[in-house]
Design an enzyme around this catalytic site. Structure first.
Site, PDB file in Angstrom:
ATOM      1  N   ILE A  16      -6.122  -0.611  -4.791  1.00 56.65           N
ATOM      2  CA  ILE A  16      -5.093  -0.840  -5.748  1.00 56.65           C
ATOM      3  C   ILE A  16      -3.889  -1.529  -5.383  1.00 56.65           C
ATOM      4  O   ILE A  16      -3.447  -1.254  -3.875  1.00 56.65           O
ATOM      5  CB  ILE A  16      -4.642   0.396  -6.525  1.00 56.65           C
ATOM      6  CG1 ILE A  16      -4.095   1.610  -5.435  1.00 56.65           C
ATOM      7  CG2 ILE A  16      -5.769   1.030  -7.442  1.00 56.65           C
ATOM      8  CD1 ILE A  16      -3.860   3.027  -5.895  1.00 56.65           C
ATOM      9  N   ASP A  17      -3.069  -2.230  -5.968  1.00 57.08           N
ATOM     10  CA  ASP A  17      -1.756  -2.941  -5.265  1.00 57.08           C
ATOM     11  C   ASP A  17      -0.832  -1.946  -4.422  1.00 57.08           C
ATOM     12  O   ASP A  17      -0.837  -0.786  -4.966  1.00 57.08           O
ATOM     13  CB  ASP A  17      -1.234  -3.833  -6.265  1.00 57.08           C
ATOM     14  CG  ASP A  17      -2.085  -4.572  -6.979  1.00 57.08           C
ATOM     15  OD1 ASP A  17      -3.072  -5.196  -6.442  1.00 57.08           O
ATOM     16  OD2 ASP A  17      -1.801  -4.962  -8.259  1.00 57.08           O
ATOM     17  N   LYS A  18      -0.135  -2.662  -3.522  1.00 59.63           N
ATOM     18  CA  LYS A  18       0.917  -1.949  -2.783  1.00 59.63           C
ATOM     19  C   LYS A  18       1.707  -1.216  -3.832  1.00 59.63           C
ATOM     20  O   LYS A  18       2.068   0.033  -3.437  1.00 59.63           O
ATOM     21  CB  LYS A  18       1.668  -3.099  -2.029  1.00 59.63           C
ATOM     22  CG  LYS A  18       2.914  -2.272  -1.286  1.00 59.63           C
ATOM     23  CD  LYS A  18       3.672  -3.432  -0.554  1.00 59.63           C
ATOM     24  CE  LYS A  18       5.098  -3.045   0.034  1.00 59.63           C
ATOM     25  NZ  LYS A  18       5.987  -3.876   0.458  1.00 59.63           N
TER      26      LYS A  18
ATOM     27  N   THR B 241       1.503  -0.382  -6.810  1.00 62.27           N
ATOM     28  CA  THR B 241       0.695   0.632  -7.784  1.00 62.27           C
ATOM     29  C   THR B 241       0.423   1.859  -6.951  1.00 62.27           C
ATOM     30  O   THR B 241      -0.118   2.145  -6.112  1.00 62.27           O
ATOM     31  CB  THR B 241      -0.589  -0.189  -8.453  1.00 62.27           C
ATOM     32  OG1 THR B 241      -0.006  -1.299  -8.841  1.00 62.27           O
ATOM     33  CG2 THR B 241      -1.255   0.683  -9.325  1.00 62.27           C
TER      34      THR B 241
ATOM     35  N   ARG C 258      -2.000  -6.007 -14.710  1.00 57.69           N
ATOM     36  CA  ARG C 258      -0.695  -6.933 -14.668  1.00 57.69           C
ATOM     37  C   ARG C 258      -0.949  -7.970 -15.293  1.00 57.69           C
ATOM     38  O   ARG C 258      -0.125  -8.537 -16.189  1.00 57.69           O
ATOM     39  CB  ARG C 258      -0.104  -6.824 -13.157  1.00 57.69           C
ATOM     40  CG  ARG C 258      -0.067  -5.513 -12.531  1.00 57.69           C
ATOM     41  CD  ARG C 258      -0.028  -5.620 -11.181  1.00 57.69           C
ATOM     42  NE  ARG C 258       1.133  -6.447 -10.543  1.00 57.69           N
ATOM     43  CZ  ARG C 258       1.568  -6.819  -9.410  1.00 57.69           C
ATOM     44  NH1 ARG C 258       0.549  -6.620  -8.629  1.00 57.69           N
ATOM     45  NH2 ARG C 258       2.404  -7.650  -9.071  1.00 57.69           N
TER      46      ARG C 258
END
EC number: 5.4.99.-
Length: 305
Positions: free
Chosen positions: A136-138, A140, A237
């Protein structure tokens, strides 16, 4: 050093050489700039500037330096462990933590923390991403599962591929909805104008499906719950931007004027999978962080945010 050569056709003619190389080799613009600065991109035998406009028939030669290897070291970083056994470990990742090391983020990542905490991690994704099945993104927050051995990794990867591993997210997005449910079925690929971004596009894209339910509407915002059917980079996103409901605080895909959140208000709230050894159906949930909760409470009260 690897060398790649191209004869420019009409499709790649009349565009800047840096954009063409980024597209042809699927490199970031920064990496292309570094290669250019070192004089390793030649057109018709001569080094060129990034702004050079390619012409049909040009001979493009790219010398690709070997990427310097990174040493990944264990670091004593606290982890919010939701579940752990001999095969898997489920983490509630905080907002702001990068999942695995890369250039620019060589320490302080989830992998650095995991290497300190665990004696063994699966090696299928190499030394840079040990144990990492999905990411998962930084900015998130939320749940992800990490595998301690290759058998578990293969089993979880197969579940992701077969869509039997379920992931749900909470998001606060711009603009209220007029309906309660929706499915976004729009392919995602690299943005042709900005290689650092993803986009809904017909070129070099992969199937991407996101289901969403509107939990609450506010004056200018909405709280939604999203379920991933596929797992493309930045999928939620990109999809929420695509339907004109970008995630609040998203610096890459959101509105310029938005709530000050230090990153997108997106939280991986639920994770379900079949245990690779016991075959038990595992289900985990995690509440969003305090920043998310505080903003949600202000929206419910009608306060300005």
């Amino acid at each position: 050093m690897e060398t790649r050569e191209f004869i420019i056709d009409d499709e790649n003619a009349k565009i800047r050489v840096d954009k063409a190389v980024a597209s042809l080799l699927d490199f970031s613009r920064k990496r292309v700039k570094d290669i250019l600065d070192e004089g390793n991109i030649l057109v018709n035998g001569s080094p060129c500037k990034a702004s050079y406009i390619l012409q049909e028939g040009d001979h493009l030669l790219v010398n690709i330096p070997e990427v310097q290897s990174l040493e990944v070291l264990p670091e004593n970083i606290p982890l919010n462990i939701v579940y752990e056994d001999d095969d898997v470990i489920v983490i509630n990742k905080p907002k702001g933590m990068v999942v695995h090391p890369a250039f620019g983020h060589v320490s302080g990542t989830l992998v650095n923390a995991l290497m300190y905490h665990c004696k063994d991690l699966s090696g299928i994704n190499g030394v840079m991403r040990p144990g990492i099945v999905h990411r998962i993104d930084k900015d998130t927050s939320g749940l992800l599962v990490v595998c301690k051995n290759d058998k578990a990794h293969l089993a979880l990867s197969e579940q992701l591929s077969n869509k039997t591993c379920h992931r749900e997210y909470l998001a606060i997005v711009h603009h209220p909805f007029s309906h309660e449910h929706g499915t976004i079925n729009a392919p995602i690929g690299r943005d042709e104008k900005d290689r650092q971004k993803m986009a809904v596009t017909a070129n070099n894209s992969k199937e991407a499906i996101t289901h969403f339910t509107v939990l609450e509407n506010f004056k200018d915002y909405a709280l939604v719950r999203c379920r991933l059917e596929t797992g493309r980079t930045h999928q939620i996103r990109v999809h929420m931007q695509y339907i004109k409901h970008p995630i609040v605080g998203d610096p890459k895909y959101g509105h310029r004027k938005t709530i000050d959140t230090n990153g997108q208000l997106l939280h991986a709230c639920k994770l379900e999978f079949i245990h690779p050894t016991t075959k038990e159906y595992m289900s985990f949930e995690a509440e969003p962080d305090q920043t998310f909760k505080n903003i949600l409470e202000k929206l419910r009260k009608g306060d300005s945010v």
